[in-house]
Enzyme design. Structure first.
Site, mmCIF file in Angstrom:
data_model
loop_
_atom_site.group_PDB
_atom_site.id
_atom_site.type_symbol
_atom_site.label_atom_id
_atom_site.label_comp_id
_atom_site.label_asym_id
_atom_site.label_seq_id
_atom_site.Cartn_x
_atom_site.Cartn_y
_atom_site.Cartn_z
ATOM 1 N N LYS A 23 0.119 54.699 -0.856
ATOM 2 C CA LYS A 23 -0.277 54.480 0.632
ATOM 3 C C LYS A 23 -0.343 55.931 1.191
ATOM 4 C CE LYS A 23 2.867 53.347 3.717
ATOM 5 N NZ LYS A 23 2.902 54.529 4.895
ATOM 6 N N ASN A 24 0.549 56.625 1.103
ATOM 7 C CA ASN A 24 0.680 57.821 1.857
ATOM 8 C C ASN A 24 -0.149 59.111 1.224
ATOM 9 O OD1 ASN A 24 2.363 56.570 3.516
ATOM 10 N ND2 ASN A 24 4.305 57.628 2.773
ATOM 11 N N ARG A 94 1.086 54.900 12.977
ATOM 12 C CA ARG A 94 1.335 56.095 13.306
ATOM 13 C C ARG A 94 0.273 57.125 12.543
ATOM 14 N NH1 ARG A 94 5.049 57.402 15.876
ATOM 15 N NH2 ARG A 94 5.011 59.492 15.276
ATOM 16 N N CYS A 118 8.603 54.378 17.481
ATOM 17 C CA CYS A 118 8.549 53.623 16.225
ATOM 18 C C CYS A 118 9.879 53.154 15.779
ATOM 19 C CB CYS A 118 7.894 54.775 15.159
ATOM 20 S SG CYS A 118 8.144 54.472 13.513
ATOM 21 N N ARG A 123 9.712 60.463 16.608
ATOM 22 C CA ARG A 123 8.534 60.815 15.802
ATOM 23 C C ARG A 123 7.482 61.418 16.736
ATOM 24 N NH1 ARG A 123 7.074 56.599 11.050
ATOM 25 N NH2 ARG A 123 6.341 58.410 10.156
ATOM 26 N N PRO A 124 7.537 62.505 17.182
ATOM 27 C CA PRO A 124 6.649 63.168 17.997
ATOM 28 C C PRO A 124 5.416 63.663 17.113
ATOM 29 C CG PRO A 124 8.665 64.328 18.104
ATOM 30 C CD PRO A 124 9.044 62.981 17.424
ATOM 31 N N ASP A 126 4.369 66.844 18.119
ATOM 32 C CA ASP A 126 4.201 68.136 18.973
ATOM 33 C C ASP A 126 3.803 69.328 17.910
ATOM 34 O OD1 ASP A 126 7.605 69.389 18.728
ATOM 35 O OD2 ASP A 126 6.757 67.348 17.709
ATOM 36 N N GLN A 127 4.359 69.350 16.486
ATOM 37 C CA GLN A 127 4.147 70.353 15.665
ATOM 38 C C GLN A 127 2.414 70.305 15.241
ATOM 39 O OE1 GLN A 127 6.319 72.705 14.940
ATOM 40 N NE2 GLN A 127 7.495 71.550 16.693
ATOM 41 N N ASP A 306 12.266 57.627 2.393
ATOM 42 C CA ASP A 306 11.345 56.350 2.225
ATOM 43 C C ASP A 306 12.104 55.720 0.941
ATOM 44 O OD1 ASP A 306 8.096 57.389 2.803
ATOM 45 O OD2 ASP A 306 9.680 57.229 4.069
ATOM 46 N N ARG A 398 2.322 46.141 4.547
ATOM 47 C CA ARG A 398 1.872 47.523 5.127
ATOM 48 C C ARG A 398 1.664 48.490 3.985
ATOM 49 N NH1 ARG A 398 4.057 49.974 10.709
ATOM 50 N NH2 ARG A 398 2.188 51.348 9.832
HETATM 51 C C1 EPZ Z 1 5.388 60.815 6.598
HETATM 52 O O1 EPZ Z 1 5.412 60.558 7.827
HETATM 53 C C2 EPZ Z 1 5.353 59.543 5.963
HETATM 54 N N1 EPZ Z 1 4.058 58.851 6.164
HETATM 55 C C3 EPZ Z 1 6.563 58.486 6.000
HETATM 56 O O2 EPZ Z 1 6.495 57.452 5.324
HETATM 57 C C4 EPZ Z 1 7.713 59.360 5.551
HETATM 58 O O3 EPZ Z 1 8.843 58.695 5.866
HETATM 59 C C5 EPZ Z 1 7.795 60.941 6.245
HETATM 60 O O4 EPZ Z 1 6.484 61.506 6.003
HETATM 61 C C6 EPZ Z 1 8.778 61.722 5.868
HETATM 62 O O5 EPZ Z 1 8.556 61.773 4.380
HETATM 63 C C7 EPZ Z 1 2.724 59.170 5.860
HETATM 64 O O6 EPZ Z 1 2.913 60.069 5.025
HETATM 65 C C8 EPZ Z 1 1.752 58.332 6.515
HETATM 66 P P1 EPZ Z 1 6.953 64.016 9.053
HETATM 67 P P2 EPZ Z 1 5.345 61.806 9.087
HETATM 68 O O7 EPZ Z 1 6.013 64.460 10.226
HETATM 69 O O8 EPZ Z 1 4.328 62.647 8.595
HETATM 70 C C9 EPZ Z 1 9.745 65.294 13.142
HETATM 71 C C10 EPZ Z 1 6.611 55.110 4.856
HETATM 72 O O9 EPZ Z 1 7.487 54.453 4.831
HETATM 73 N N2 EPZ Z 1 8.474 65.837 13.666
HETATM 74 O O10 EPZ Z 1 7.136 64.518 7.871
HETATM 75 O O11 EPZ Z 1 5.001 61.047 10.349
HETATM 76 C C11 EPZ Z 1 9.914 63.324 12.789
HETATM 77 O O12 EPZ Z 1 10.154 62.874 13.872
HETATM 78 C C12 EPZ Z 1 6.618 56.216 6.112
HETATM 79 O O13 EPZ Z 1 5.661 55.105 3.912
HETATM 80 C C13 EPZ Z 1 8.566 66.079 14.729
HETATM 81 O O14 EPZ Z 1 9.690 66.327 15.431
HETATM 82 O O15 EPZ Z 1 6.869 62.473 8.959
HETATM 83 C C14 EPZ Z 1 10.644 63.471 11.694
HETATM 84 O O16 EPZ Z 1 12.101 63.496 12.098
HETATM 85 C C15 EPZ Z 1 7.557 56.011 6.829
HETATM 86 N N3 EPZ Z 1 7.162 66.910 15.302
HETATM 87 C C16 EPZ Z 1 10.554 64.835 10.765
HETATM 88 O O17 EPZ Z 1 9.829 65.572 11.800
HETATM 89 C C17 EPZ Z 1 5.979 66.583 14.425
HETATM 90 O O18 EPZ Z 1 5.147 66.809 15.127
HETATM 91 C C18 EPZ Z 1 9.681 64.268 9.597
HETATM 92 O O19 EPZ Z 1 8.641 63.713 9.753
HETATM 93 C C19 EPZ Z 1 6.206 66.186 13.562
HETATM 94 C C20 EPZ Z 1 7.375 65.386 12.831
#
Ligand code: EPZ
Length: 419
Positions: A23-24, A94, A118, A123-124, A126-127, A306, A398
């Protein structure tokens, strides 16, 4: 009519099962098709609710998506008809935010709803926005929407404050059409990021270093079409191996990439499983009761968040006490209370769950709260005495393709009922 899963526990799962595509990896690949007017053909796109969501979003933006007779998915966006990813779609998934980079890079304009809260955390994004600003985009937040504009993005050196998977993917896609060279330091190294870079390179992008902490992208003026096969789902593979381990069975997943599962395999071995790898096959045998083990979730190549819920279900039956530290998401213990209904003994202390293993779970009605939590409840039900009823399984749909059928093929007594 919402569906429920009826799980009758007590069967040791045995046999082989093929893994679906990730999926990802499929979601960013579908979004990447927006970067070109030429057709992008994707093989192995999994049939999942989240894929359906992004397909309808891409359709609104102007993409023409067809299912080809050879099973592939063909996406062509001759022209971008709309620049908006509406709240009603982004709030359901998201990952819709993955259209932000491609829309901005291709057309110079993007209006994408802010994802909002969520089940597993704030999960912002901002980055994502910080990086796009460094690439020269004007970014404003208005009425819950990101309004982004750029005549042409310009290469820059970006160092996100933390490792973000979709953030890295969005910036990589944006930088592919930027003027000049972009360097993303502190990049995510997940296999899904590398798979996206493989697709973009096949479309003519110039990318070095995907899969490492430093990715370099030399922008080009146009991207072409390409054909690409989506990688197997390491989280689905891990979930199926835990299904074998939690029932004391012997399960082999085929069509996997064992290297993508290294941390999961290591953890299962720590729990007493015997893991054999042969080409694209990973076998897990767990004759006895699992051993306790500590887990710390972290970005790839460490143990994936995950898989946290699924391994918690396993450790809930282990001999001894395990500590599970969730370092990625601040609220990813929603499954603890539901596992408690099955008799698990788990206490949460901030970002750490202390899991005191019990001999056996007792079947009970439980409710899924998010995708991976729902998988952990199904796994616990497979090991429980009696019947476990899992409601809200739309969460499961999903991200897992035909999970019941795969578990049934391994001997599980699991049925879906429409309530
Ligand atoms: C991806 O989400 C995956 N989703 C998630 O899988 C997975 O849990 C996650 O990466 C971590 O491995 C997809 O690929 C579609 P992150 P993502 O940005 O990209 C913080 C599943 O079950 N953060 O790596 O949204 C954030 O809040 C899903 O399949 C900021 O603060 O995760 C988190 O604490 C759930 N600001 C951390 O970083 C930002 O701009 C990592 O999030 C971005 C992220």
């Amino acid at each position: 009519m919402p569906a429920r899963l009826i799980v009758e526990g007590g069967v040791a799962l045995r046999g082989e099962v093929a893994v679906s595509a990730a999926k990802n990896a499929a979601l960013p690949a579908l979004a990447a098709a927006l970067l070109t007017a030429a057709p992008v053909v994707l093989d192995n796109v999994p049939k999942l609710a989240d894929v359906t969501t992004i397909r309808s979003l891409l359709g609104r933006l102007g993409a023409e998506i067809t299912d080809e007779s050879d099973g592939s998915t063909r996406i062509r966006t001759v022209s971008v008809r709309s620049h908006e990813a509406p709240y009603e779609l982004v709030s359901t998934m998201r990952a819709s935010v993955l259209v932000l980079g491609p829309l901005l890079a291709r057309t110079g304009v993007a209006r994408v709803a802010l994802p909002g809260g969520c089940a597993i955390g704030v999960r912002p994004i901002d980055q994502h926005l910080k990086g796009l600003k460094q690439l020269g985009a004007e970014i404003a937040i208005e009425n819950g929407y990101v309004e982004a504009r750029a005549s042409r993005l310009k290469g820059a050196r970006i160092t996100p404050d933390l490792v973000t998977v979709t953030g890295t993917e969005n910036l990589m896609m944006a930088a592919a059409l930027a003027e000049g060279t972009t360097v993303i330091d502190n990049a995510a190294r997940e296999p899904e990021v590398t798979d996206l870079a493989r697709l973009l390179s096949a479309m003519g992008a110039r990318i070095e270093g995907a899969g490492t902490e430093r990715i370099e992208i030399e922008g080009v003026t146009d991207l072409s079409g390409a054909r690409h096969r989506i990688i197997p789902d390491r989280i689905e593979a891990g979930t199926l191996l835990v299904a074998g381990a939690i029932t004391g069975g012997d399960v082999t997943v085929t069509g996997a990439v064992p290297a993508h599962l290294a941390a999961i395999r290591d953890k299962l071995e720590e729990c007493g499983a015997t893991i054999d790898v042969d080409g694209d096959r990973v076998r897990c045998r767990t004759p006895g009761r699992p051993r306790s083990a500590d887990v710390i979730t972290s970005p790839f190549p460490a143990f994936p968040t995950d898989m946290q819920a699924q391994v918690m279900a396993l450790l809930g039956l282990a001999e001894g006490t395990s500590k599970i530290s969730e370092t990625i998401f601040e609220n990813r213990f929603m499954h603890v209370a539901e596992l408690g209904r099955l008799g698990a003994r788990i206490e949460i202390d901030g970002g750490t769950a202390v899991v005191r293993g019990v001999e056996r779970y007792q079947g009970a009605p439980v409710m899924a709260t998010d995708l991976r939590a729902s998988a952990s409840l199904v796994l616990a039900g497979l090991a429980a005495r009696g019947i476990t009823e899992v409601s809200r399984v739309y969460h499961l749909d999903r991200g897992y393709e035909r999970l019941e059928a795969k578990l049934q093929a391994l001997g599980a007594r699991i049925t879906r009922v429409m309530s």
